[in-house]
Design a protein around this motif. Sequence first.
Motif, mmCIF file in Angstrom:
data_model
loop_
_atom_site.group_PDB
_atom_site.id
_atom_site.type_symbol
_atom_site.label_atom_id
_atom_site.label_comp_id
_atom_site.label_asym_id
_atom_site.label_seq_id
_atom_site.Cartn_x
_atom_site.Cartn_y
_atom_site.Cartn_z
ATOM 1 N N SER A 318 8.309 -15.303 106.249
ATOM 2 C CA SER A 318 7.452 -14.885 105.139
ATOM 3 C C SER A 318 6.030 -14.931 105.640
ATOM 4 N N CYS A 320 3.561 -14.550 103.223
ATOM 5 C CA CYS A 320 2.832 -14.634 101.959
ATOM 6 C C CYS A 320 1.369 -14.969 102.149
ATOM 7 N N PRO A 327 4.438 -8.962 105.846
ATOM 8 C CA PRO A 327 5.720 -9.654 105.943
ATOM 9 C C PRO A 327 6.399 -9.314 107.265
ATOM 10 N N SER A 338 11.735 -10.971 101.726
ATOM 11 C CA SER A 338 10.938 -11.681 102.733
ATOM 12 C C SER A 338 10.309 -12.939 102.160
ATOM 13 N N GLU A 339 10.221 -13.025 100.840
ATOM 14 C CA GLU A 339 9.556 -14.210 100.282
ATOM 15 C C GLU A 339 10.472 -15.426 100.399
ATOM 16 N N CYS A 421 2.163 -12.401 97.341
ATOM 17 C CA CYS A 421 3.554 -12.797 97.383
ATOM 18 C C CYS A 421 3.645 -14.295 97.217
ATOM 19 N N ALA A 449 3.810 -7.404 100.863
ATOM 20 C CA ALA A 449 5.161 -7.947 100.754
ATOM 21 C C ALA A 449 5.919 -7.396 99.550
#
Lengths: 479, 479
Positions: A318, A320, A327, A338-339, A421, A449
């Motif tokens: 990630s 973020c 990302p 992806s988070e 994100c 993201a």
Amino acid sequence: MPYFDAASSVPLHPVAREALVAALDEGWADPARLHSEGRRARMLLDAARETAAEAVGCRPDELVFTPSGARALHTGIAGALAGRRRTGRRLVVSAVEHSAVLHAAAAHEAAGGAVAEVPVSRTGRVAAADFGAALGEDTALACLQSANHEVGTEQPVTEVAEACADAGVPLLVDAAQSLAWGPTGGSWSLLAGSAHKWGGPPGVGLLAVRKGVRFAAPPPVDEREAGRAAGFENIPAIVAAAASLRAVRAGAEAAAARLRRLTDLVRSRVPELVPDVEVVGDPVRRLPNLVTFSCLYVDGEALLHALDRQGFSVSSGSSCTSSTLTPSHVLRAMGVLSEGNIRLSLSPSAGASAEEDVERFLDVLAETVREVRGQLGAAGGATGGATGGAAAEPRREQDDQEEPASAGSPAVTVDALGSLCPLPVIELAKAIGDVPVGGVITVLADDEAARVDIPAWCGMRGQEYLGADGTEFRVRRLN
Amino acid sequence: MPYFDAASSVPLHPVAREALVAALDEGWADPARLHSEGRRARMLLDAARETAAEAVGCRPDELVFTPSGARALHTGIAGALAGRRRTGRRLVVSAVEHSAVLHAAAAHEAAGGAVAEVPVSRTGRVAAADFGAALGEDTALACLQSANHEVGTEQPVTEVAEACADAGVPLLVDAAQSLAWGPTGGSWSLLAGSAHKWGGPPGVGLLAVRKGVRFAAPPPVDEREAGRAAGFENIPAIVAAAASLRAVRAGAEAAAARLRRLTDLVRSRVPELVPDVEVVGDPVRRLPNLVTFSCLYVDGEALLHALDRQGFSVSSGSSCTSSTLTPSHVLRAMGVLSEGNIRLSLSPSAGASAEEDVERFLDVLAETVREVRGQLGAAGGATGGATGGAAAEPRREQDDQEEPASAGSPAVTVDALGSLCPLPVIELAKAIGDVPVGGVITVLADDEAARVDIPAWCGMRGQEYLGADGTEFRVRRLN
């Protein structure tokens, strides 16, 4: 402290340490010199080359040592492209290659070359047929990793090598993640690796170029390493790298079996322990020591820090709040969330405590995710989405003014512009209940993201992703 | 065994060894990672950068670590040239730079750039005025070493830096040979060094780029080392490099005084002990630990091997029978004899035995040179030239058929085509007695070294060098 980031770097293998310390005394001189110290250094270098070549599966005179795996890839790609410049300037790579390959590809493109990216499946694997179809007549080089560094998925190297051979295109294999486990199958033309991934010291990469492959090393070059790696050779580290590769290989089969059991355990247990989680990567054709999952409604970096405080060192794809602000290209290419991404990678020479460490990790994971979700305003119920919490509240433009969830109501819009994100996804999850089943919700989000995570969220939650127009994402509620 | 090749590489300094072994345990992780192992590695890297920057005389954020001194030079040169591409594509270097600089210059030329070489005096030193005059308006970068690696001559860096500043041209200083002794004077813009030259481990170079200098690192780059040195950082070695630089500097003044006495001794004694020898390099403005001399009628490699058998490790800028087959570009640029070249370079941290070792070296040198000369057919009398011996006899075309040394006789021709250095000079020395004083002797020689060594022989023997036409060298006998 349990260290689960072996895919980044592993502690020095005891054999490497011993070899390095000994070679500091014997291998410090210039191997190009004719005096006895120089000849001794040369002998150590030659012996290390033989050992490494045997492990790689090539001739010693096909293998050179570079200062890092990245440099091996950079030189291998530039050298093969230059050597086959007359054939064409097309470079074919998979979409999930290591950034060192993608950086080399970008440099090639900036210099007027062409780059084709072969997509991957949702498990991160290329299809050999897709790869073969991408090999045009003007293709100078193809690159494929043996296994992915972020999700562990093994690539069909043997099949792709056949397709490349049929097309007369040399294949460079980035074997950085797999050299510890065994030689690379298939009739590859070039191969790159990195010693600190298998327990060797930092400062050593290797590049094998099969005899007969046209190759022109990028200048400036000198007389070192067959003109393929300029600069004074780092012989003590090279000796340690070769010795530890042999040692790690000797125990590879047993270690792989042991670590596969542990990563299997993580793969099966994490979705049971943590709601709204996606385990990513190929469940079978994968590295034995690596497992990756993504958690909805979590900032990966916050989760990583929280786990670090609990004593667990992991990695995250990630981005973020990280410095790059994009990302992971791997997760994006796979189209998975992806988070809240967490990668566990265990050292091939992990001690007996690894099993206990993994059990403890599983014990604390659920509570840690719950805490981070709580901080972000996403309580993380397993059913409906995110609720409650204290995070900055994006504006909802319709539902504050109109009847929520009434049939026939206009589409709801969530304005998450400027929110990073995972906040856009958290707000989407909170607001979707405000539209009726069959209704459409629009999310305005400019965080990069969101492009990955909103569709991924839809896939995980059984909602319909209708697409994006600029920063406007549209989702139809199906349940 | 006495090791006199410190300018190539020196054994690991005890401080470097200790720091390296400790940092293997603390600094193996990826400093880009956020977990505790990564943060610890990052802290070690940051601390090493501060230490090195202090020793170099720059800000920490101006200094990056590279995998070698050669890579520091390659990146520094390419980066500065690219950064100033709009100004022009001219690169100015001295004729006696390290081959890494010349390789980078050749790469620049191959890519369409221009390179100007500033000549040096017979002592190997550039004149600041010459250097300044070479700086045209289209000059993107100038490069000058702090001191020469083959003959020890210090360059007028401060004056050249001023000339560069006046011309608005950044100056890159290759400080590889001098960093052990102290910071580099003058307002340089870029600076490069190499740790294994000062007692640090191999695998570490450093590149400083002053703030404000336009710089665009050659692609591919990544996020490591401020985008100037791609690939995983070799932190244990970097830590050891920085620690040993500080340690070596602490003792530099005392070491310099001690070693200068020893190199002074060699400079004065060698010409007394060995006939037909030329001590080269600036007698005063020079590195304290390095001394170079060339011996007529000797194959440098044979001499090096003979000294090695006696237990002395030295280096040679002669190429006579070496793989490159071209004589040292440094000696050639200086116009001094390249045959029978020997370089002694003492380690800055050489032990107390260095004095005794040098005395013993002087004891065996004369006899060793005599033996090698004898094997090559040059008995090495101090007066008339080479006599006797068993080497392959080149053809003398005139003197076999005509009266030797008769006044008015046609010029004598020695056919040494196909003979390698030092045979053409040996034959010239043997045959010159066959022409009368005032007469001309012609030597046919196609060995590259003849171009350096025949004029140098003339200078040493007081004969007149008339010039060369292809492989035909003409010499007038004056005595």
